[in-house]
Design a protein around this motif. Structure first.
Motif, PDB file in Angstrom:
ATOM      1  N   LYS A 357       0.826  -1.207   0.000  1.00  0.00           N
ATOM      2  CA  LYS A 357       0.000   0.000   0.000  1.00  0.00           C
ATOM      3  C   LYS A 357       0.862   1.260   0.000  1.00  0.00           C
ATOM      4  CE  LYS A 357      -3.642  -2.172   2.847  1.00  0.00           C
ATOM      5  NZ  LYS A 357      -4.701  -2.193   1.821  1.00  0.00           N
ATOM      6  N   ALA A 358       1.882   1.271   0.871  1.00  0.00           N
ATOM      7  CA  ALA A 358       2.657   2.483   1.111  1.00  0.00           C
ATOM      8  C   ALA A 358       3.765   2.676   0.081  1.00  0.00           C
ATOM      9  CB  ALA A 358       3.252   2.430   2.519  1.00  0.00           C
ATOM     10  N   HIS A 359       4.191   3.921  -0.064  1.00  0.00           N
ATOM     11  CA  HIS A 359       5.336   4.232  -0.917  1.00  0.00           C
ATOM     12  C   HIS A 359       6.620   3.711  -0.279  1.00  0.00           C
ATOM     13  CE1 HIS A 359       8.081   6.382  -3.516  1.00  0.00           C
ATOM     14  NE2 HIS A 359       8.644   6.963  -2.453  1.00  0.00           N
ATOM     15  N   SER A 360       6.728   3.867   1.040  1.00  0.00           N
ATOM     16  CA  SER A 360       7.886   3.345   1.762  1.00  0.00           C
ATOM     17  C   SER A 360       7.455   2.880   3.147  1.00  0.00           C
ATOM     18  CB  SER A 360       8.981   4.410   1.884  1.00  0.00           C
ATOM     19  OG  SER A 360       8.588   5.444   2.777  1.00  0.00           O
ATOM     20  N   VAL A 361       8.159   1.877   3.670  1.00  0.00           N
ATOM     21  CA  VAL A 361       7.900   1.365   5.013  1.00  0.00           C
ATOM     22  C   VAL A 361       9.232   1.280   5.751  1.00  0.00           C
ATOM     23  CG1 VAL A 361       7.032  -0.530   6.431  1.00  0.00           C
ATOM     24  CG2 VAL A 361       5.909   0.012   4.249  1.00  0.00           C
ATOM     25  N   SER A 362       9.336   1.973   6.865  1.00  0.00           N
ATOM     26  CA  SER A 362      10.534   1.949   7.695  1.00  0.00           C
ATOM     27  C   SER A 362      10.178   1.399   9.069  1.00  0.00           C
ATOM     28  CB  SER A 362      11.123   3.354   7.853  1.00  0.00           C
ATOM     29  OG  SER A 362      11.438   3.919   6.598  1.00  0.00           O
ATOM     30  N   VAL A 363      11.027   0.513   9.587  1.00  0.00           N
ATOM     31  CA  VAL A 363      10.810  -0.078  10.903  1.00  0.00           C
ATOM     32  C   VAL A 363      11.941   0.347  11.826  1.00  0.00           C
ATOM     33  CG1 VAL A 363      10.675  -2.224  12.230  1.00  0.00           C
ATOM     34  CG2 VAL A 363       9.548  -2.056  10.000  1.00  0.00           C
ATOM     35  N   ILE A 364      11.562   0.892  12.985  1.00  0.00           N
ATOM     36  CA  ILE A 364      12.538   1.303  13.994  1.00  0.00           C
ATOM     37  C   ILE A 364      12.420   0.349  15.175  1.00  0.00           C
ATOM     38  CG2 ILE A 364      13.288   3.149  15.525  1.00  0.00           C
ATOM     39  CD1 ILE A 364      11.974   5.122  13.554  1.00  0.00           C
ATOM     40  N   GLY A 365      13.483  -0.420  15.429  1.00  0.00           N
ATOM     41  CA  GLY A 365      13.412  -1.455  16.446  1.00  0.00           C
ATOM     42  C   GLY A 365      14.348  -1.226  17.610  1.00  0.00           C
ATOM     43  N   ILE A 366      14.022  -1.868  18.725  1.00  0.00           N
ATOM     44  CA  ILE A 366      14.893  -1.818  19.901  1.00  0.00           C
ATOM     45  C   ILE A 366      16.045  -2.799  19.724  1.00  0.00           C
ATOM     46  CG2 ILE A 366      14.995  -2.212  22.398  1.00  0.00           C
ATOM     47  CD1 ILE A 366      12.050  -1.406  22.533  1.00  0.00           C
ATOM     48  N   GLU A 367      15.746  -3.969  19.138  1.00  0.00           N
ATOM     49  CA  GLU A 367      16.764  -4.974  18.876  1.00  0.00           C
ATOM     50  C   GLU A 367      17.233  -4.868  17.425  1.00  0.00           C
ATOM     51  OE1 GLU A 367      15.753  -8.743  21.740  1.00  0.00           O
ATOM     52  OE2 GLU A 367      14.591  -8.559  19.909  1.00  0.00           O
ATOM     53  N   SER A 368      18.466  -5.265  17.186  1.00  0.00           N
ATOM     54  CA  SER A 368      19.001  -5.220  15.820  1.00  0.00           C
ATOM     55  C   SER A 368      18.385  -6.295  14.938  1.00  0.00           C
ATOM     56  CB  SER A 368      20.526  -5.390  15.845  1.00  0.00           C
ATOM     57  OG  SER A 368      20.878  -6.629  16.453  1.00  0.00           O
ATOM     58  N   VAL A 369      17.876  -7.364  15.558  1.00  0.00           N
ATOM     59  CA  VAL A 369      17.247  -8.465  14.824  1.00  0.00           C
ATOM     60  C   VAL A 369      15.843  -8.683  15.378  1.00  0.00           C
ATOM     61  CG1 VAL A 369      17.350 -10.914  14.249  1.00  0.00           C
ATOM     62  CG2 VAL A 369      19.469  -9.587  14.398  1.00  0.00           C
ATOM     63  N   PRO A 370      14.805  -8.576  14.559  1.00  0.00           N
ATOM     64  CA  PRO A 370      13.435  -8.804  15.036  1.00  0.00           C
ATOM     65  C   PRO A 370      13.267 -10.214  15.599  1.00  0.00           C
ATOM     66  CG  PRO A 370      13.432  -7.862  12.830  1.00  0.00           C
ATOM     67  CD  PRO A 370      14.845  -8.254  13.125  1.00  0.00           C
ATOM     68  N   PHE A 371      12.485 -10.336  16.647  1.00  0.00           N
ATOM     69  CA  PHE A 371      12.101 -11.623  17.243  1.00  0.00           C
ATOM     70  C   PHE A 371      13.286 -12.393  17.838  1.00  0.00           C
ATOM     71  CE2 PHE A 371       9.118 -11.392  13.404  1.00  0.00           C
ATOM     72  CZ  PHE A 371       8.189 -10.623  14.083  1.00  0.00           C
ATOM     73  N   LYS A 372      14.416 -11.720  18.021  1.00  0.00           N
ATOM     74  CA  LYS A 372      15.600 -12.419  18.523  1.00  0.00           C
ATOM     75  C   LYS A 372      15.332 -13.065  19.880  1.00  0.00           C
ATOM     76  CE  LYS A 372      20.446 -11.593  19.788  1.00  0.00           C
ATOM     77  NZ  LYS A 372      21.544 -10.580  19.823  1.00  0.00           N
ATOM     78  N   LYS A 373      14.653 -12.365  20.762  1.00  0.00           N
ATOM     79  CA  LYS A 373      14.399 -12.893  22.099  1.00  0.00           C
ATOM     80  C   LYS A 373      13.449 -14.080  22.074  1.00  0.00           C
ATOM     81  CE  LYS A 373      12.859 -11.533  26.732  1.00  0.00           C
ATOM     82  NZ  LYS A 373      12.322 -10.428  27.586  1.00  0.00           N
ATOM     83  N   ALA A 374      12.449 -14.034  21.201  1.00  0.00           N
ATOM     84  CA  ALA A 374      11.439 -15.098  21.174  1.00  0.00           C
ATOM     85  C   ALA A 374      11.828 -16.272  20.292  1.00  0.00           C
ATOM     86  CB  ALA A 374      10.098 -14.526  20.703  1.00  0.00           C
ATOM     87  N   LEU A 375      12.449 -15.993  19.127  1.00  0.00           N
ATOM     88  CA  LEU A 375      12.701 -17.039  18.135  1.00  0.00           C
ATOM     89  C   LEU A 375      14.180 -17.337  17.904  1.00  0.00           C
ATOM     90  CD1 LEU A 375      10.037 -16.010  15.449  1.00  0.00           C
ATOM     91  CD2 LEU A 375       9.793 -17.690  17.284  1.00  0.00           C
ATOM     92  N   GLY A 376      15.058 -16.539  18.493  1.00  0.00           N
ATOM     93  CA  GLY A 376      16.483 -16.755  18.286  1.00  0.00           C
ATOM     94  C   GLY A 376      17.014 -15.923  17.130  1.00  0.00           C
ATOM     95  N   GLU A 377      18.312 -15.695  17.132  1.00  0.00           N
ATOM     96  CA  GLU A 377      18.915 -14.800  16.145  1.00  0.00           C
ATOM     97  C   GLU A 377      18.828 -15.345  14.726  1.00  0.00           C
ATOM     98  OE1 GLU A 377      22.927 -12.061  15.616  1.00  0.00           O
ATOM     99  OE2 GLU A 377      22.844 -13.628  17.156  1.00  0.00           O
ATOM    100  N   LYS A 378      19.057 -16.646  14.536  1.00  0.00           N
ATOM    101  CA  LYS A 378      19.058 -17.203  13.189  1.00  0.00           C
ATOM    102  C   LYS A 378      17.679 -17.100  12.533  1.00  0.00           C
ATOM    103  CE  LYS A 378      22.857 -20.489  13.832  1.00  0.00           C
ATOM    104  NZ  LYS A 378      23.255 -21.925  13.852  1.00  0.00           N
ATOM    105  N   VAL A 379      16.649 -17.467  13.270  1.00  0.00           N
ATOM    106  CA  VAL A 379      15.291 -17.364  12.725  1.00  0.00           C
ATOM    107  C   VAL A 379      14.930 -15.902  12.514  1.00  0.00           C
ATOM    108  CG1 VAL A 379      12.843 -17.818  13.169  1.00  0.00           C
ATOM    109  CG2 VAL A 379      14.561 -19.546  13.764  1.00  0.00           C
ATOM    110  N   GLY A 380      15.295 -15.051  13.477  1.00  0.00           N
ATOM    111  CA  GLY A 380      15.009 -13.626  13.343  1.00  0.00           C
ATOM    112  C   GLY A 380      15.641 -13.015  12.109  1.00  0.00           C
ATOM    113  N   LYS A 381      16.890 -13.382  11.829  1.00  0.00           N
ATOM    114  CA  LYS A 381      17.565 -12.849  10.643  1.00  0.00           C
ATOM    115  C   LYS A 381      16.913 -13.329   9.354  1.00  0.00           C
ATOM    116  CE  LYS A 381      22.223 -11.913  12.406  1.00  0.00           C
ATOM    117  NZ  LYS A 381      23.659 -12.295  12.358  1.00  0.00           N
ATOM    118  N   ALA A 382      16.455 -14.579   9.337  1.00  0.00           N
ATOM    119  CA  ALA A 382      15.785 -15.106   8.142  1.00  0.00           C
ATOM    120  C   ALA A 382      14.497 -14.339   7.863  1.00  0.00           C
ATOM    121  CB  ALA A 382      15.499 -16.593   8.319  1.00  0.00           C
ATOM    122  N   ILE A 383      13.758 -14.022   8.920  1.00  0.00           N
ATOM    123  CA  ILE A 383      12.513 -13.270   8.751  1.00  0.00           C
ATOM    124  C   ILE A 383      12.827 -11.821   8.362  1.00  0.00           C
ATOM    125  CG2 ILE A 383      10.451 -12.439   9.937  1.00  0.00           C
ATOM    126  CD1 ILE A 383      10.607 -15.003  11.652  1.00  0.00           C
TER     127      ILE A 383
END
Length: 602
Positions: A357-383
């Protein structure tokens, strides 16, 4: 008698499996009248104890008596075509059904999960129930009853004889769901009366399931459910996945359904601070209404974590909570620039939904890798890679210098590097906290984070007060009854049922396996178990192709599992864990997980 017959020839066995559909439920409603107008001797007889109540969507009135033309007979296969532990989806002309063979016995029921329509033939058959391959709901193969959540409805079943006959009405075959029978309120109460035998604060899954369970278990006193929402209960997890959906499209139960089952709903009710008095058993609302109760269930859910930024009254910054929020986000993002603050599941789902829908989408996160705490760094990086391929840009929250608004609108996010992110719409998805601020002076015990502490029956320290859903910490048996918070949609259903049974003096343990899902770019992450504190992740499959299963271990034991494009592995693991068995780390390190097929079907 009029029949429709379908045959599938098999030379290996002379015995046919036949399917006959006839009306069992609803054929003799309320008065149970036969054609001559007299009460039928079968008026109180229903299969599996059902009282004949239809589902929410089952709005077409049926005549009180049906002629034999409502019966259908169909030969669909031969007895030996199905081995023990097998399921088959069969076409009956007017619809499809699920044929099941377990321990030499045949049974049949609707073929789709009533929650989101998953094909149950791809699920897990084990110990008298079928577990949905998508979200883990369980259905008894003999009764069709919902035995584990998520979802509200059960399945229509087909009476089976030998040669096999499925008996059901066309409408039940096509609807693929049914509501459990419910009692009505027998008390004569004026709606303005400020007393309710059971008062429920919150209309999410915990509150709704609590109310419905009470009625299903024969509770005949008054039930009042209060919500700060303006709508009847709706499917909140879909908000972040389908931003254009209306409240009507997301509806779980209609006002008519609630009224038909004497569940009173008071909308747009927000509890005042210090509004619950456990001594007088009363609750005061913002508009001044004061209601007394005999039993109280608190299921107010969570609210967004507060964030500090300039211009708090800006109109284009949202904390996604309502269908109106979702619709506004979608409208404002159309061909514009969207900024998502936070990499929670909600934030990431919104980001994914906005990419087309959008022209651009930017995500600002607390962690460098999304879901790192819940799913682990490897899975987070793949997502994360999946998002980057879809033109989503990632930044760190500590890179943000300021968020600038002008004339009631957020305009831009300025990074410390000097880079400016245009922000025509901003969604805050930085996590949540329990919505329990109004309880601080109530005497109801909460922990240091604001979660209500309950026992295994969902009781608080206050007499007659129960709580469930995102707002509680409760004893979790797989962790030696350590009190945990599991803010899953599915778990809230369980809490609502356990609380209702406890109110009626029917203690029930929480035996479910936590089950969670998240959908992004047409792909779904499925997760079962409780992985908090995991110390290793064993991954099978291909992360780059996003076809994998990840086993989360703690010490030498598997405590949770996540997958993408690997169904029904998560439901199989849930089945093993739910049976009380343990899965050792060494069992999944070999790469051969075919043994799960055997464990899941025993």
């Amino acid at each position: 008698m009029h029949f429709q017959t379908f045959s599938f020839t098999c030379l290996c066995c002379a015995v046919e499996v036949k399917v006959e559909l006839s009306l069992l439920e609803k054929e003799k409603e309320v008065d149970g009248l036969s054609p001559n107008g007299k009460a039928s001797p079968l008026a109180d007889s229903r299969p599996n104890g059902a009282l004949g109540h239809g589902s929410d969507d089952d709005s077409t009135p049926l005549p009180l008596y049906h002629k034999p033309r409502d019966y259908v007979e169909a030969s669909v296969c031969h007895v030996k075509d199905l081995e023990n532990g097998q399921m088959r989806e069969v076409d009956l002309g007017s619809g499809r059904a699920l044929l099941i063979k377990e321990h030499g016995e045949f049974s049949a029921m609707a073929h789709k999960c009533p929650h989101y329509g998953a094909p149950l033939v791809k699920g897990v058959l084990s110990k008298g129930h079928v577990r949905c391959p998508w979200h883990g709901a369980c259905f008894n193969i003999a009764t069709g009853d919902l035995e584990d959540f998520p979802g509200l409805d059960s399945l229509p079943t087909f009476q089976v004889t030998f040669p096999i006959f499925f008996k059901k009405h066309f409408q039940a075959l096509q609807s693929q769901k049914r509501s459990k029978p419910m009692a009505r309120c027998s008390a004569v109460i004026n709606s303005s009366t400020c007393f309710s035998h059971v008062l429920i604060i919150g209309s999410g899954p915990a509150g709704l399931v609590c109310a419905e369970t009470l009625r299903q278990e024969g509770f005949t006193d008054r039930i009042v459910m209060c919500t700060m929402d303006r709508h009847p209960p709706y499917d909140r997890p879909k908000l972040s996945k389908s931003l254009d959906s209306t409240a009507e499209q997301l509806r779980l139960r209609s006002m008519d359904f609630l009224q038909d089952h004497d569940i009173e709903l008071l909308t747009e009710k927000e509890v005042r601070a210090v509004a619950i008095d456990v001594k007088t058993r009363s609750v005061t609302f913002e508009d001044g209404l004061r209601m007394e109760y005999r039993k109280l269930f608190i299921a107010t859910g969570s609210k967004h974590k507060p964030m500090v930024y300039k211009g708090k009254d800006v109109r284009n910054v949202f904390h996604l909570r309502t269908p109106e929020d979702a619709n506004s986000i979608a409208r404002l993002a159309n061909n514009k620039n969207a900024v998502i603050v936070g990499t929670s599941y909600v934030g990431m789902e919104v980001a994914a939904a906005l990419t087309d829908k959008a022209h651009s989408v930017s995500v600002i996160g607390i962690e460098s890798v999304p879901f790192k705490k819940a799913l682990g760094e490897k899975v987070g990086k793949a997502i994360m890679k999946l998002f980057e391929v879809n033109r989503v840009k990632f930044y760190m929250l500590n890179e943000v210098s300021e968020m600038i608004g002008h004339h009631g609108q957020l305009k831009e996010v300025v990074l410390k590097s000097g880079k400016v992110l245009r922000a025509d719409v901003c969604v805050i998805g930085a996590g949540s906290i329990p919505a329990t601020g109004f309880l601080k002076q109530s005497g109801i015990h909460m922990d240091s984070r604001g979660f209500i502490t309950v026992n295994k029956m969902m009781q608080t320290n206050a007499d007659g007060v129960f709580a469930g859903g995102d707002v509680v910490v409760f004893p979790f048996l797989p962790r030696n009854n350590k009190k945990v918070n599991i803010p899953h949609w599915q778990m809230a259903h369980v809490h609502g049922r356990v609380a209702a049974l406890s109110m009626m003096g029917r203690a029930a343990d929480i035996k479910t396996v936590p089950y969670f899902w998240s959908a992004m770019f047409g792909k779904t992450i499925r997760y079962a178990g409780y992985g908090d504190g995991f110390d290793d992740v064993i991954i099978q499959g291909d992360l780059d192709e996003l076809r994998f299963v990840a086993f989360y271990t703690r010490s030498e034991e598997v405590v949770a599992v996540a997958s993408m494009n690997y169904d029904p592995i998560v439901s199989r693991v849930a089945e093993v864990l739910g049976s009380g068995k343990t899965i050792k780390k060494r069992d999944v390190e070999t790469g051969d997980i075919s043994w799960l097929n055997d464990k899941g079907s025993q």
